[in-house]
Scaffold this motif. Structure first.
Motif, PDB file in Angstrom:
ATOM      1  N   SER A  57     -10.918 -14.990  59.534  1.00 46.21           N
ATOM      2  CA  SER A  57     -10.165 -14.686  58.307  1.00 46.21           C
ATOM      3  C   SER A  57      -8.892 -13.916  58.642  1.00 46.21           C
ATOM      4  CB  SER A  57     -11.039 -13.870  57.341  1.00 46.21           C
ATOM      5  OG  SER A  57     -12.176 -14.605  56.951  1.00 46.21           O
ATOM      6  N   TYR A 116      -6.394 -16.215  60.552  1.00 49.88           N
ATOM      7  CA  TYR A 116      -5.713 -17.186  59.696  1.00 49.88           C
ATOM      8  C   TYR A 116      -4.621 -16.542  58.850  1.00 49.88           C
ATOM      9  CZ  TYR A 116      -8.857 -21.056  60.853  1.00 49.88           C
ATOM     10  OH  TYR A 116      -9.532 -22.068  61.502  1.00 49.88           O
ATOM     11  N   ILE A 127      -1.163 -18.328  58.922  1.00 45.47           N
ATOM     12  CA  ILE A 127      -0.544 -18.807  57.681  1.00 45.47           C
ATOM     13  C   ILE A 127       0.869 -18.253  57.542  1.00 45.47           C
ATOM     14  CG2 ILE A 127      -0.639 -18.598  55.160  1.00 45.47           C
ATOM     15  CD1 ILE A 127      -3.699 -18.863  55.396  1.00 45.47           C
ATOM     16  N   MET A 169      -7.021 -25.720  60.261  1.00 43.98           N
ATOM     17  CA  MET A 169      -7.690 -24.455  59.946  1.00 43.98           C
ATOM     18  C   MET A 169      -9.004 -24.699  59.215  1.00 43.98           C
ATOM     19  SD  MET A 169      -4.705 -21.686  58.981  1.00 43.98           S
ATOM     20  CE  MET A 169      -3.678 -22.728  57.955  1.00 43.98           C
ATOM     21  N   TYR A 184     -12.714 -23.491  60.409  1.00 42.21           N
ATOM     22  CA  TYR A 184     -13.492 -22.601  59.541  1.00 42.21           C
ATOM     23  C   TYR A 184     -14.879 -23.178  59.270  1.00 42.21           C
ATOM     24  CZ  TYR A 184     -14.768 -19.756  55.490  1.00 42.21           C
ATOM     25  OH  TYR A 184     -15.431 -18.918  54.619  1.00 42.21           O
ATOM     26  N   VAL A 208      -1.516 -24.485  65.091  1.00 38.94           N
ATOM     27  CA  VAL A 208      -2.782 -23.809  64.808  1.00 38.94           C
ATOM     28  C   VAL A 208      -3.675 -23.807  66.047  1.00 38.94           C
ATOM     29  CG1 VAL A 208      -4.905 -23.912  63.433  1.00 38.94           C
ATOM     30  CG2 VAL A 208      -2.686 -24.319  62.351  1.00 38.94           C
ATOM     31  N   ALA A 220      -5.350 -20.617  67.829  1.00 39.62           N
ATOM     32  CA  ALA A 220      -6.810 -20.548  67.792  1.00 39.62           C
ATOM     33  C   ALA A 220      -7.390 -20.462  69.195  1.00 39.62           C
ATOM     34  CB  ALA A 220      -7.376 -21.771  67.068  1.00 39.62           C
TER      35      ALA A 220
END
Length: 653
Positions: free
Chosen positions: A52, A55, A59, A89, A93, A164, A168
């Motif tokens: 969380s 991200y 974002i 994403m 998740y 991303v 990640a």
């Protein structure tokens, strides 16, 4: 017309199958006793808190880049970029949420029913990540193609997925290795307590790291590879063969999803007693279906077997690279045994043996990739190389499933240890985990091979976009670019390795502090503060991932704008060559060190707590960021640099 909608249909079916797995094979299974539920809850809480917060950073980055794309390129590319970012994403998740829900269930099945049922839960949990990656990935590719119809515009989707993926992989890799290094050096070496011992304050952070690095990070990595390979083939295919050049990779990828679903159904319907045979069977059956389909589609769209030959080459190269990775990283072969033997004389000789093994491991894969490039190019020019990458990744749902199964099994073993369950339970989870190491080697083979082939095909797309017919080694601009590009993987690796070192230092100091200030922890009468270690890994990884992530975007833009398209072309060529070599070297050296340690822990070369074991733990600690942070991230780096260059090519002309 049906073939244009088939990718979206296949993707929706993949997502429905993913939901079926969750509802039928994961959630109905019990998580076990209260202690098991509490430990699993701590792992899940730490993992979801990390993703969380990660991200939120990602974002913000996506919004800034999207605005720049809208201003300097166009709105359609911006929309594709945002869509690719969001779906990547979402896949990460969903996959991580289910992997953390599967770990205690796997432990409980091992305790109450035995290996076959534990294997089923771990496989089902891994399949959620596999079908999330391919389902969301192909859905996005198919949908943006139906809307925009312009393959060049669609590269924005690949740009978003790559952005991303890098964050990640880097963030997850720093997190997991900071926790792993801290837990091993203080727990195993200094205090002599076993792995996953509940007295170790870093043990929960270590188990969280398995999920944020090896599930969410790996999933984002393969999502980006999967989407990038398909889009690269579509761009080159349209230029050479029109609509048929676009339809072939889309339909083949759709069939890859159906073949993976069939393989998973076969796996789940039969009670499996041999984990390795069962998991390898899913790879073989899904691969065989894709191979048969490739010949039919090749005849249908091109009137010959050339496209099928390229697909066959891609799958074979991926499998063979995976086999070579296993040769250099599995304790069944001499390389790992040699490193374990060298550990008898200390950490220095262990590290020397691991480095030499990693360097030697680059020879076979590079020869295979070169053969694949030559055969594919001779068959269908650059489109053939792109199809070889699509072939490698056509069964991504299956390869990600057997890869993500590993961290679930690893977590299950940790929960068994921390819950004080009978040793027989840990033996089952360890057997599942050891098979995961073998199947992960195949995943690495496909990831490395597809990265090289996809980056090469994207490189050609770049040269065509900026109207570069040749790159001359007699041109000083090109040579300068090659040197800069060749340096980038080293700079990137230095930054990520240094980040792991800094984060691990904080973790080591925290674990030592707790042991020093609370002596009752080691006696089992005081509880460690797990949350503080989780927080250290989270903060450090999020802070340290920003510079390496931004580097991949800023450098090609700066070089292309200031020095021109020729210099940027040289940069792409240089980064591709050294990036692939470094990725193979670091991944295999790290894997070899890891399994040399496990080989000694099995009772060889003096066994646990011997001088050889202490030396092997040091070697494994050095190898941790090699194989789980820097090495895998380099695959994304070389593709992201190329994608940025393609998307922004108009700014350099």
């Amino acid at each position: 017309m049906f073939s244009e909608f088939l990718p979206v249909i296949a993707a929706i079916i993949a997502v429905l199958f993913m939901l079926f797995q969750i509802k039928s094979n994961i959630l109905p299974v019990s998580e076990g006793n209260e202690r098991m539920k509490a430990i699993s809850g701590n792992i899940k809480e730490g993992a979801m808190a990390f993703i969380s917060r990660e991200y939120k950073y990602v974002i913000l980055f996506v919004v800034i880049v999207a605005i720049l794309i809208a201003v300097f390129i166009d709105i359609n590319t911006m929309i594709c970029y945002i869509f690719g970012s969001l779906l990547s994403m979402l896949a990460g998740y969903v996959g991580m949420r289910i992997s953390t829900a599967s770990n205690a269930r796997c432990t409980n099945e091992a305790m109450s029913k035995g290996l076959p049922d534990a294997l089923k839960v771990a496989f089902a949990g891994g399949s959620v990540m596999g079908f999330a990656v391919t389902g969301f990935g192909l859905f996005g590719v198919g949908l943006v193609y139906l809307i925009f119809r312009d393959p060049a515009t669609l590269m924005g989707y690949s740009f978003g997925a790559s952005s991303v993926a890098l964050f990640a992989r880097v963030g997850g890799g720093i997190y997991t290795k900071a926790a792993d290094v801290g837990a091993d050096l203080v727990g195993k070496v200094e205090e002599g307590i076993p792995e996953d011992d509940p007295r170790n304050p870093a043990v929960i952070a270590d188990n969280v790291g398995d999920n944020v690095g090896d599930v969410a990070g790996m999933g984002a990595d393969l999502f980006e590879s999967y989407a990038g390979a398909i889009l690269s083939a579509m761009v080159l295919g349209f230029a050479l063969f029109g609509d048929n050049g676009i339809k072939f990779p889309l339909v083949l990828s759709s069939i890859g999803i159906f073949s993976s679903i069939l393989a998973a159904f076969i796996f789940l319907r039969k009670r499996q007693n041999s984990p390795q045979s069962a998991l390898m069977f899913t790879i073989y059956i899904s691969g065989a279906i894709v191979l048969i389909a490739s010949f039919i589609l090749s005849s249908m769209y091109f009137g010959n077997m050339k496209a099928a030959i390229c697909v066959v080459v891609g799958i074979l190269v991926g499998i063979l690279i995976g086999f070579l990775s296993e040769v250099f990283t599995s304790e069944k072969f001499n390389q790992v045994k040699r490193i374990a033997e060298e550990s008898q004389t200390g950490a220095a000789t262990n590290i020397i043996a691991g480095l030499s093994s990693g360097m030697l491991s680059t020879v076979g894969p590079i020869i295979l990739i070169s053969i694949g490039i030559l055969v594919s190019y001779h068959t269908m020019q650059m489109y053939g190389i792109a199809l070889a990458a699509v072939g490698m990744l056509s069964i991504t749902a299956t390869t990600v499933t057997v890869d993500a199964y590993g961290p679930i099994s690893d977590n299950a073993g940790g929960i068994a240890e921390m819950s004080g369950l009978d040793e027989s339970v840990r033996e089952i989870t360890d057997e599942l985990d050891s098979v995961g190491n073998t199947t992960a080697a195949i995943g690495k083979g496909f990831a490395i091979g597809s990265a090289a082939l996809t980056a090469l095909s994207l490189f050609v797309t770049y040269t065509e976009t900026v109207n570069l017919d040749t790159l001359s080694l007699l041109d000083s601009k090109v040579v300068a670019g090659m040197f800069i590009g060749g340096m980038l993987p080293f700079l990137f690796s230095a930054l990520t390795m240094n980040s792991v070192g800094k984060a691990a230092t904080e973790m080591i100091n925290e674990v030592r502090r707790q042991f020093r200030e609370k002596p009752g922890i080691l006696e089992g009468i005081e509880h460690p503060d797990y949350a503080s270690c989780v927080d250290i890994s989270t903060k450090a990884s999020l802070k340290e991932m920003i510079i390496p992530g931004a580097l991949a975007i800023i450098v090609p833009l700066f070089v292309g704008k200031v020095f021109g398209p020729e210099t940027l072309g040289g940069l792409l060529a240089g980064s591709l060559v050294t990036g692939v070599l470094m990725a193979i070297f670091m991944s295999n050296a790290g894997g070899a060190w890891d399994n040399a340690k496990k080989f000694i822990e099995s009772g060889e070369e003096g066994g646990k707590n011997s001088p050889a074991h202490h030396a092997a733990v040091v070697g494994d600690t050095v190898g941790d960021p090699f194989k789980d942070t820097s090495g895998p991230s380099l695959n994304i780096l070389i593709k992201l640099i190329t994608v940025v260059s393609v998307v922004c090519a108009g700014l350099f002309i």
